[in-house]
Motif scaffolding. Structure first.
Motif, short mmCIF file in Angstrom:
data_model
loop_
_atom_site.label_atom_id
_atom_site.label_comp_id
_atom_site.label_asym_id
_atom_site.label_seq_id
_atom_site.Cartn_x
_atom_site.Cartn_y
_atom_site.Cartn_z
N VAL A 182 72.48 9.64 50.14
CA VAL A 182 71.04 9.49 50.43
C VAL A 182 70.26 8.26 50.29
O VAL A 182 69.71 7.64 51.05
N ASP B 239 67.00 9.88 44.75
CA ASP B 239 67.46 11.50 45.41
C ASP B 239 68.32 12.23 44.37
O ASP B 239 68.28 11.75 43.17
N ASP C 192 66.87 11.58 55.71
CA ASP C 192 67.05 10.33 54.91
C ASP C 192 66.44 9.18 55.89
O ASP C 192 65.54 8.35 55.40
#
Length: 297
Positions: free
Chosen positions: A42, A146, A260
């Motif tokens: 991420v 993240d 993302d």
């Protein structure tokens, strides 16, 4: 010393191994397709998109000193990402993510982020040893965080003075890790980027639309949130109200990394001074372009 970055990306930096087929798939099926290995995670996906939008991201993560780790660091640097603050250790292998996607969507995925989880707070060392800040001089600026970090580390970050002045942009790594973001649900400086399913898990309630999910998150104390829902309208909510916008209609050829990309594009637009529907529309277009491409980068 000249500043080498304008946003920190904290979380998973690993290798994605993605198998994709244009056919519908089900349990036990064996079909032709393509398999790619590409930089992922991420934090990494967000950083790469930010770099494409002209920003200079720095990574805070754990990457092994194995051959895969050396390859990954070189790949990060080739994308223009600052790697000087990565935690490198001989004790941990480089993390990996494996996914299988078919014409009917994501079939299955396994995220091996054990090294990141075991490194724990060590990845935050630059924020307290003076390289990026300290408890007395907390980091100021944009941070993309993240949910691949452990709940304990996320709880620590939520109350730590190290990021008490930061503009926190927070996303779960997956629906399975969405509940790790609970420490940021009532955080006054956090913007939550989630999909409708993840919003439901955070609120322990099913939502029919992204707008309803945004309303639910705000009711639970969120300062600001952006909720996506696949091909359905996305919603942005804050104390000034909620706005909705439908995404462009495109043929979807890839899924991993779409959320993302949306988050990173939205952050980049706001860093340039755009707000509201303008920033939201640009982020949706970037995500649509990403999912409709045949190749990853």
């Amino acid at each position: 010393m000249a500043k080498t970055h304008d946003i920190l990306c904290i979380g998973s930096v690993l290798w994605d191994v993605i198998g994709r087929s244009p056919n519908h798939m089900w349990l036990g099926v064996d079909v032709p397709g393509r398999i790619e290995r590409l930089p992922g995670g991420v934090a990494m996906n967000i950083a790469m998109t930010l770099a494409r939008f002209g920003m200079r991201p720095a990574l805070l993560s754990a990457v092994g000193r194995d051959a895969e780790g050396e390859d990954l660091v070189r790949a990060c640097e080739a994308f223009g990402l600052e790697t000087a603050y990565l935690y490198r250790s001989d004790d941990f292998p480089t993390d990996r993510y494996v996914a299988v996607e078919g014409a009917n969507g994501l079939i299955a995925a396994i995220a091996d982020a054990h090294s990141l989880e075991q490194a724990g707070a060590k990845i935050l060392s630059p924020l307290e040893d003076g390289r990026l800040g300290s408890a007395q001089t907390p980091y100021r600026g944009l941070v993309a965080l993240d949910g691949n970090l452990t709940l304990e580390i996320l709880e620590e970050i939520a109350v730590s003075p190290l990021l008490s002045k930061a503009d926190l942009r927070v996303a779960p790594a997956s629906p399975g890790k969405a509940e790790r973001l609970r420490p940021f649900l009532t955080h006054s400086r956090a913007v939550l980027y989630v999909n409708r399913e993840e919003a439901g898990l955070l609120c322990q309630k099913d939502f029919a639309t992204a707008c309803a999910a945004a309303e639910g998150l705000l009711a639970r104390g969120a300062a600001r949130t952006l909720v996506t829902d696949g091909a359905n309208p996305v919603a942005e909510g804050h104390n000034g109200g909620i706005i909705e916008l439908p995404p462009p209609q495109v043929t979807v050829t890839r899924l991993t990394g779409a959320g993302d990309t949306f988050m990173a594009a939205h952050i980049a637009e706001e860093a340039r001074g755009e707000r509201g529907l303008v920033a939201l529309e640009a982020a949706l277009k970037a995500a649509a372009d990403y999912v409709s491409r045949e190749t990853a980068r």
